[in-house]
Design a protein around this motif. Structure first.
Motif, PDB file in Angstrom:
ATOM      1  N   SER A   1       8.693  -0.489   7.061  1.00  0.00           N
ATOM      2  CA  SER A   1       9.573   0.677   6.948  1.00  0.00           C
ATOM      3  C   SER A   1       9.004   1.718   6.002  1.00  0.00           C
ATOM      4  O   SER A   1       9.355   2.896   6.089  1.00  0.00           O
ATOM      5  N   ARG A   2       8.123   1.304   5.094  1.00  0.00           N
ATOM      6  CA  ARG A   2       7.538   2.226   4.129  1.00  0.00           C
ATOM      7  C   ARG A   2       6.182   2.775   4.571  1.00  0.00           C
ATOM      8  O   ARG A   2       5.520   3.470   3.799  1.00  0.00           O
TER       9      ARG A   2
ATOM     10  N   LEU B   1      11.656   8.306  11.695  1.00  0.00           N
ATOM     11  CA  LEU B   1      12.860   7.946  10.965  1.00  0.00           C
ATOM     12  C   LEU B   1      13.642   6.848  11.674  1.00  0.00           C
ATOM     13  O   LEU B   1      14.129   5.899  11.039  1.00  0.00           O
ATOM     14  N   ALA B   2      13.783   6.960  12.999  1.00  0.00           N
ATOM     15  CA  ALA B   2      14.542   5.941  13.734  1.00  0.00           C
ATOM     16  C   ALA B   2      13.915   4.564  13.554  1.00  0.00           C
ATOM     17  O   ALA B   2      14.625   3.557  13.409  1.00  0.00           O
ATOM     18  N   HIS B   3      12.579   4.484  13.540  1.00  0.00           N
ATOM     19  CA  HIS B   3      11.900   3.201  13.360  1.00  0.00           C
ATOM     20  C   HIS B   3      12.063   2.688  11.923  1.00  0.00           C
ATOM     21  O   HIS B   3      12.200   1.482  11.697  1.00  0.00           O
ATOM     22  N   THR B   4      12.041   3.606  10.960  1.00  0.00           N
ATOM     23  CA  THR B   4      12.246   3.207   9.567  1.00  0.00           C
ATOM     24  C   THR B   4      13.615   2.575   9.377  1.00  0.00           C
ATOM     25  O   THR B   4      13.749   1.509   8.762  1.00  0.00           O
ATOM     26  N   LEU B   5      14.647   3.224   9.900  1.00  0.00           N
ATOM     27  CA  LEU B   5      15.997   2.697   9.773  1.00  0.00           C
ATOM     28  C   LEU B   5      16.126   1.350  10.480  1.00  0.00           C
ATOM     29  O   LEU B   5      16.756   0.414   9.971  1.00  0.00           O
TER      30      LEU B   5
ATOM     31  N   ALA C   1      16.512  -4.867  -2.787  1.00  0.00           N
ATOM     32  CA  ALA C   1      15.533  -3.801  -2.586  1.00  0.00           C
ATOM     33  C   ALA C   1      15.713  -3.133  -1.229  1.00  0.00           C
ATOM     34  O   ALA C   1      15.614  -1.908  -1.105  1.00  0.00           O
ATOM     35  N   ALA C   2      15.971  -3.926  -0.189  1.00  0.00           N
ATOM     36  CA  ALA C   2      16.143  -3.363   1.152  1.00  0.00           C
ATOM     37  C   ALA C   2      17.391  -2.478   1.223  1.00  0.00           C
ATOM     38  O   ALA C   2      17.367  -1.388   1.803  1.00  0.00           O
TER      39      ALA C   2
ATOM     40  N   ALA D   1       0.816  -1.211   0.000  1.00  0.00           N
ATOM     41  CA  ALA D   1       0.000   0.000   0.000  1.00  0.00           C
ATOM     42  C   ALA D   1       0.846   1.255   0.000  1.00  0.00           C
ATOM     43  O   ALA D   1       0.422   2.293  -0.491  1.00  0.00           O
ATOM     44  N   HIS D   2       2.045   1.195   0.549  1.00  0.00           N
ATOM     45  CA  HIS D   2       2.883   2.380   0.650  1.00  0.00           C
ATOM     46  C   HIS D   2       4.169   2.218  -0.145  1.00  0.00           C
ATOM     47  O   HIS D   2       5.145   2.895   0.103  1.00  0.00           O
TER      48      HIS D   2
END
Length: 701
Positions: A369-370, A376-380, A416-417, A224-225
């Protein structure tokens, strides 16, 4: 294996608890040649966590699975300390679980002479050369200064890390400081997320096509994102791989040789799977789709590891099926992750599906992550965790020749990651790792066997090369991107896969456009125009309006560049600029319509930038003396330019550089109307300008 809860800690340290649980799970899995990095500036907290890890990881047997080594500050070559321990405990070399050595005391090097610090750095560099032969795992506890130092000075060691586990500390002041740093970094990333402008031209961007594969149902799925698609695999059983006939060298000998920096060959790897015991799960006592609270209750009320493993894995499978059907909400992803990870924490034997579970966990972390509005900290953290799980999936899969399709899929996911992680730092290094993973996937993807997956990975490889060209050796990397895109588009038929065919042609056009900035500009720009036109045969405003608008915007930029080349005669340049205007107008029209829908549909280019580009092309066409335009045509193009700049400035945030630049464009057009038509001409132009802009414009006239 039942995990023990941490001692009571404050709520402000909840992130520490999460990091601890992830680190604990990594060590429990017992895979080989893992390097975990734990970052903690609070020595008291570090010591508590290290002691707790020993309690949680080590079984009741006399052979510990986790061993603590206090670094010898006089001779910080810790592999020699590990070698001494292994010699004193020879039974550990034949233990079923690979021992992990956690190294503490590295912070003490700060007070040592520079030659001692250099010896430690050289030791890490030597380890990296022998890691493929190392039969022990490492956990390095680092304070933040040494974390950054190692990351920058020993990249050959750093690239082997399994994961980074950060423990920011427990004080409120530390938490506030960490959040402030995250906010500042996120603002800087947001500021850089707008389309790049080169000499006023909005730079086209390539698009990903990361296929989501389901080997059981053949389903393709889009996050979805996500801008692309990502692969899943059903939990299919693999036959066990035959054990090697050779006996691997002992851990002590390998550590000893690595410590002496001697050359070694890789020992054989046996990857035998143990079938799980058939047990009855507890799903019947839970709702049809259990929540996180249900998972907590299940773990409290049941003591059988076999039942808990079976039940948690089945719950993870249920959530996985929901995600495969498009339910990618943050809660769904988080619960799927929690279910699988809790099942793995209770796992005492291997599962034949473990590689697939690791792959799915990597997918869930990548998709999470998307998620929109994620810190940001959680995405990384999610991206690092996704990469770790893909590495674990590859480790458990064993010989790629025996499971080529699954191996290629995991490598594609890993690429991709790494590509996503490159957006947040170390772009050149991470993009090269992304390219390495995609290239490895292509070794096991055959165009004649599965052309669509092969083509998708080639497209992903091309996009990785395109991004790398923005940082390093642009000409060679752009040519590599073009070669990959051309290989990709050859696998698709416009009759059966028109959107993929059109998307890759758009990417190919973008690569040619970029290459034109470095060499043979006229030739490559004409190639770009041809590719964009091919794409627009199937990217129409009816079946793909957002993509259609983006390609028209790219086409406008390519025509504008051609119209600025002096190698063409005046008539050719005039025609190219007219084509650019027509393309920009279509892009802006479609983009504006999509932005007014409820909810608005985003486009992947900056609408104000496109309006400004339209205004600049119109001004260039109207004011170039070599062109065959009468006064009426000139005024018409300048009126189009004025309206375009006004649309742009009404969207742009005031008081910024873009706002000021657009004001200059408007003032320049108003001065032309005055020069050509006097006060009446200027007043006619001023009648088109909103009143709120006049105080800023009149002093410039």
């Amino acid at each position: 294996m039942k995990t023990t809860a941490l001692p009571a800690i404050s709520e402000s340290a909840y992130s520490n608890l999460q990091a601890y649980q992830r680190l604990q799970l990594t060590l429990i899995l017992g895979l080989r040649r893992q390097i975990a990095i734990a970052v903690c500036d609070n020595l008291e907290l570090r010591d508590r966590l290290a002691v707790q890890l020993e309690r949680d990881i080590n079984p009741s047997s006399r052979l510990p699975q986790l061993v603590t080594i206090d670094l010898d500050l006089n001779n910080p070559t810790f592999l020699k300390q590990i070698d001494r321990w292994l010699k004193q405990n020879p039974d550990a070399q034949n233990a079923p679980c690979t021992p992990t050595f956690q190294i503490i005391g590295i912070e003490g090097l700060t007070r040592q002479p520079s030659e001692v610090q250099c010896r430690f750095i050289k030791h890490l560099s030597a380890i990296s050369r022998h890691l493929p032969q190392l039969n022990v795992n490492l956990l390095l506890w680092l304070p933040r200064p040494w974390y950054h130092n190692i990351k920058q000075t020993v990249p050959e060691f750093w690239q082997w890390r399994t994961g980074v586990f950060e423990f920011p500390g427990e004080s409120n002041a530390a938490s506030v400081s960490l959040q402030s740093a995250v906010d500042v970094l996120k603002k800087s990333l947001d500021a850089s997320a707008h389309p790049v402008e080169l000499n006023g031209h909005s730079s086209p961007q390539p698009e990903a096509d990361i296929l989501m594969e389901d080997s059981d149902r053949g389903r393709r799925l889009r996050s979805a994102h996500a801008s692309g698609e990502f692969p899943f695999v059903r939990h299919l059983s693999f036959p066990g791989y035959p054990p090697s006939q050779k006996t691997p060298p002992s851990a002590s000998k390998i550590v000893q040789k690595a410590a002496k920096t001697e050359e070694m060959t890789k020992p054989p790897v046996a990857a035998n799977f143990i079938a799980p015991v058939a047990v009855k799960s507890q799903l019947s006592v839970l709702p049809s789709l259990p929540s996180l609270a249900d998972l907590d209750r299940l773990e409290i009320e049941n003591n059988s590891p076999e039942v808990l493993v079976q039940t948690f894995i089945e719950i993870g499978d249920r959530y996985r099926d929901r995600i495969a059907n498009g339910e990618t909400q943050l809660t769904t992803l988080s619960t799927a992750i929690a279910a699988y990870e809790r099942g793995l924490q209770w796992l005492e034997d291997d599962l034949p599906t473990l590689s697939n579970i690791f792959n799915d966990l990597g997918n869930f972390y990548w998709m999470r992550s998307r998620s929109k509005d994620r810190e940001l900290a959680h995405t990384l953290d999610d991206l690092e965790q996704a990469i770790q799980y893909y590495h674990l999936a590859l480790e458990k899969l064993g010989n790629p020749d025996n499971a080529a399709q699954h191996y290629a899929m995991i490598q594609n996911n890993l690429g991709a990651a790494f590509g996503d992680l490159a957006r947040y730092g170390e772009p050149a290094d991470r993009l090269q790792l992304s390219i390495q993973a995609y290239t490895e996937a292509l070794r096991y993807r055959n165009a004649s066997v599965d052309p669509l997956k092969y083509g998708s990975t080639q497209n992903n490889l091309g996009t990785a090369y395109w991004h790398l060209a923005q940082y390093l050796d642009p000409v060679s990397h752009l040519k590599a991107a073009i070669a990959a895109y051309e290989e990709a588009v050859a696998q698709y038929s416009p009759q059966t896969a028109s959107m993929q065919w059109a998307m890759i042609h758009n990417n190919l056009g973008t690569a040619y456009w970029n290459l034109a900035q470095h060499e043979n500009s006229e030739r490559w720009l004409q190639e770009a125009v041809q590719c964009y036109n091919f794409s627009l045969e199937y990217r129409t405003r009816e079946n793909a309006p957002a993509a259609c608008a983006a390609t028209y915007n790219n086409l406008g930029t390519a025509f504008w560049h051609l119209g600025s080349k002096e190698v063409f005669n005046a008539s050719q340049r005039q025609n190219y600029l007219a084509e650019a205007i027509a393309a920009y107008e279509v892009a802006i029209e479609i983009g504006s319509q999509l932005s007014q829908q409820q909810p608005p549909i985003p486009v992947n280019f900056d609408l104000p930038a496109a309006d400004n580009n339209l205004g600049l092309v119109c001004f260039q066409l109207a004011t170039t003396q070599d062109f065959d335009l009468d006064h009426t045509d000139q005024a018409q193009y300048l009126e189009i330019a004025l309206k375009a700049h006004i649309r742009a400035i009404q969207i742009i945030t005031s008081n910024g550089d873009a706002y000021e630049t657009t004001l200059k464009y408007i003032a320049r057009i108003l001065r032309w109307f005055y020069q050509e038509g006097g006060i009446p001409g200027q007043n006619r132009a001023l009648s088109l300008v909103p009143g709120q802009l006049l105080p800023a414009l009149l002093p410039r006239l």
